[in-house]
Enzyme design. Structure first.
Site, short mmCIF file in Angstrom:
data_model
loop_
_atom_site.label_atom_id
_atom_site.label_comp_id
_atom_site.label_asym_id
_atom_site.label_seq_id
_atom_site.Cartn_x
_atom_site.Cartn_y
_atom_site.Cartn_z
N TYR A 1 197.18 -18.43 72.79
CA TYR A 1 195.70 -18.28 72.79
C TYR A 1 195.30 -17.22 71.76
CZ TYR A 1 190.91 -17.77 74.64
OH TYR A 1 189.54 -17.73 74.78
N ILE B 1 179.78 -22.06 78.37
CA ILE B 1 178.90 -21.20 77.55
C ILE B 1 178.09 -22.09 76.60
CG2 ILE B 1 178.85 -19.38 75.80
CD1 ILE B 1 181.40 -18.20 77.05
N SER C 1 188.02 -11.80 72.36
CA SER C 1 188.64 -10.48 72.19
C SER C 1 190.16 -10.59 72.14
CB SER C 1 188.23 -9.54 73.33
OG SER C 1 188.65 -10.07 74.56
N GLY D 1 181.63 -28.37 72.94
CA GLY D 1 182.06 -27.74 74.20
C GLY D 1 180.99 -27.71 75.27
N1 LIG Z 1 184.54 -17.57 79.16
C1 LIG Z 1 185.00 -16.49 78.58
O1 LIG Z 1 185.11 -15.40 79.18
C2 LIG Z 1 185.42 -16.50 77.15
C3 LIG Z 1 185.90 -15.32 76.57
C4 LIG Z 1 186.31 -15.34 75.25
C5 LIG Z 1 186.22 -16.51 74.53
N2 LIG Z 1 185.77 -17.65 75.11
C6 LIG Z 1 185.72 -18.88 74.29
O2 LIG Z 1 184.53 -19.55 74.59
C7 LIG Z 1 184.69 -20.95 74.40
C8 LIG Z 1 184.00 -21.69 75.51
O3 LIG Z 1 184.60 -21.39 76.70
P1 LIG Z 1 183.87 -21.47 78.11
O4 LIG Z 1 184.05 -20.15 78.72
O5 LIG Z 1 182.54 -22.06 78.01
O6 LIG Z 1 184.89 -22.48 78.83
P2 LIG Z 1 184.69 -23.93 79.45
O7 LIG Z 1 183.64 -23.88 80.49
O8 LIG Z 1 186.04 -24.40 79.82
O9 LIG Z 1 184.15 -24.75 78.22
C9 LIG Z 1 184.98 -25.20 77.21
C10 LIG Z 1 184.52 -26.53 76.76
O10 LIG Z 1 185.41 -26.99 75.73
C11 LIG Z 1 185.69 -28.33 75.99
N3 LIG Z 1 186.96 -28.79 75.50
C12 LIG Z 1 188.20 -28.40 75.87
N4 LIG Z 1 189.12 -29.13 75.24
C13 LIG Z 1 188.45 -30.01 74.46
C14 LIG Z 1 188.84 -31.05 73.58
N5 LIG Z 1 190.12 -31.37 73.39
N6 LIG Z 1 187.88 -31.76 72.96
C15 LIG Z 1 186.59 -31.49 73.15
N7 LIG Z 1 186.15 -30.52 73.97
C16 LIG Z 1 187.08 -29.80 74.63
C17 LIG Z 1 185.68 -28.45 77.52
O11 LIG Z 1 185.52 -29.80 77.87
P3 LIG Z 1 186.40 -30.48 79.04
O12 LIG Z 1 185.72 -30.10 80.29
O13 LIG Z 1 186.36 -31.93 78.69
O14 LIG Z 1 187.79 -29.89 78.96
C18 LIG Z 1 184.52 -27.56 77.89
O15 LIG Z 1 183.31 -28.25 77.87
C19 LIG Z 1 186.18 -21.19 74.23
O16 LIG Z 1 186.42 -21.52 72.89
C20 LIG Z 1 186.83 -19.87 74.59
O17 LIG Z 1 187.98 -19.62 73.79
C21 LIG Z 1 185.35 -17.66 76.40
#
Ligand SMILES: NC(=O)c1ccc[n+]([C@@H]2O[C@H](COP(=O)([O-])OP(=O)(O)OC[C@H]3O[C@@H](n4cnc5c(N)ncnc54)[C@H](OP(=O)(O)O)[C@@H]3O)[C@@H](O)[C@H]2O)c1
Length: 323
Positions: free
Chosen positions: A188, A36, A162, A30
């Site tokens: 989700y 993150i 959460s 990711g």
């Molecule tokens: N941000 C928050 O507040 C928050 C809160 C709770 C949990 N989370 C969890 O934290 C994690 C990271 O989220 P983030 O906030 O960093 O979001 P983000 O900036 O959207 O990062 C998610 C990453 O996952 C990658 N990804 C998505 N679909 C994919 C696929 N099919 N194959 C490979 N990579 C893929 C995305 O790549 P692409 O750009 O190519 O799509 C992106 O680099 C997630 O699992 C999310 O559920 C985040």
């Protein structure tokens, strides 16, 4: 169970426990400039790991992070790993690409999607369940020999949310009737409940080998994750906060986490990887750098559901995972 939750910057966690990361090999999924996982990679590079394997579905996604690491920490090796988690064959290919890597000290599965319109992965699973959970199940299974080769104190850390607190596995309709009953938030929640339940069972099974296994709620960070949210989403979250506590699946109240920085969002992942004080709680759900199993609800705590999920995952990924 400890209940000393604290929002901390990654730098603070690394100052305490970062020495354990020197010379280690870490795989992070990711990774991109504003994710993150991207922040995690930058933060970990300060602790002098040997190799950071940065996974994304396009090399351009990790290039900016690689450049930053190269200029700040030229001795830290980085390597791009191409892996699309919406395609189980691509997960298998990615593992093949790591043939020359003898061991992985820390596998940190961070990639994920939130609230997309209904679609299915290449293998026919609702996309959030497929990307956020099933691909991780397969990845962990296939990489376990390399994690075992790293020895004790290696780790598998799986990002959750959460939203697991409002999620459950819909065992008899996990694909939401081919989209007809799809609610992006419910899906989700399902994918995050699955992440947490998988970690519970995996942590139990790997405890004797001293392989650390944790799921992590990172709090709330503004990243690419909100791309599928309606334009007024942030206002909507404010309204929910003003309206008071949310309730979990047992009716237990909880608060929506406050917005934090990406350094604070990445910190609990680092806690999962190396904080020695939580080692006795293998398989636990971490929030704000502390074991937070008291936040989980009955469906997630049900060991029968862990077993049912494991069997379903084996059947869907066509990969037997006996431990
Ligand atoms: N941000 C928050 O507040 C928050 C809160 C709770 C949990 N989370 C969890 O934290 C994690 C990271 O989220 P983030 O906030 O960093 O979001 P983000 O900036 O959207 O990062 C998610 C990453 O996952 C990658 N990804 C998505 N679909 C994919 C696929 N099919 N194959 C490979 N990579 C893929 C995305 O790549 P692409 O750009 O190519 O799509 C992106 O680099 C997630 O699992 C999310 O559920 C985040």
């Amino acid at each position: 169970m400890s209940n000393n939750q604290q929002i901390l910057r990654s730098e603070v966690v690394l100052e305490k426990y970062g020495k354990a990361l020197a010379g280690k090999t870490v795989l992070i999924t990711g990774v991109s400039d504003d994710s993150i996982a991207g922040e995690l990679a930058l933060q970990l590079s300060a602790a002098n790991p040997k190799l950071l394997i940065l996974s994304a579905r396009a090399e351009a996604k990790v290039a900016g992070i690689q450049d930053k690491i190269k200029s700040a920490k030229p001795n830290v090796e980085t390597r791009f790993l191409n892996m699309d988690l919406s395609d189980l064959a691509a997960v298998r290919d990615a593992v093949e690409d790591l043939k020359d890597v003898s061991h992985i000290d820390h596998l940190v599965c961070v990639a994920g999607v939130m609230f997309p319109p209904y679609s299915k992965t290449k293998d026919g699973f609702e996309s959030q369940l497929g990307v956020n959970y099933l691909a991780n199940f397969l990845l962990v299974k296939l990489l376990l020999p390399k994690i075992r080769a790293a020895g004790s104190d290696s780790s598998v850390v799986i990002m959750a949310s959460s939203m697991a607190r409002q999620g459950k596995m819909h065992f008899d309709d996990f694909n939401f009737s081919d989209g007809r009953t799809y609610d992006p938030m419910v899906a989700y929640g399902q994918s995050n409940a699955a992440r947490v339940m998988f970690v519970k069972r995996l942590g139990e099974k790997l405890k004797a080998e001293k392989i650390r296994v944790f799921s992590v709620d990172p709090g709330a960070v503004q990243t690419g994750l909100q791309r599928h949210c309606p334009p007024n989403f942030l206002d909507q979250v404010d309204d929910w906060k003003k309206a008071g506590a949310m309730v979990d699946m047992d009716g237990k109240p909880f608060e929506i986490p406050p917005w934090t920085t990406s350094s604070e969002g990445a910190a609990t992942l680092i806690t999962g990887m190396v904080d020695p004080t939580i080692a006795d709680y293998n398989g636990s759900y971490l929030n704000q750098n502390a074991v937070s199993d008291h936040e989980l609800h009955t469906h997630i705590n049900d060991e029968g559901n862990w077993a049912e999920l494991w069997e379903l995952s084996e059947s869907l990924t066509k990969e037997r995972f006996s431990l």
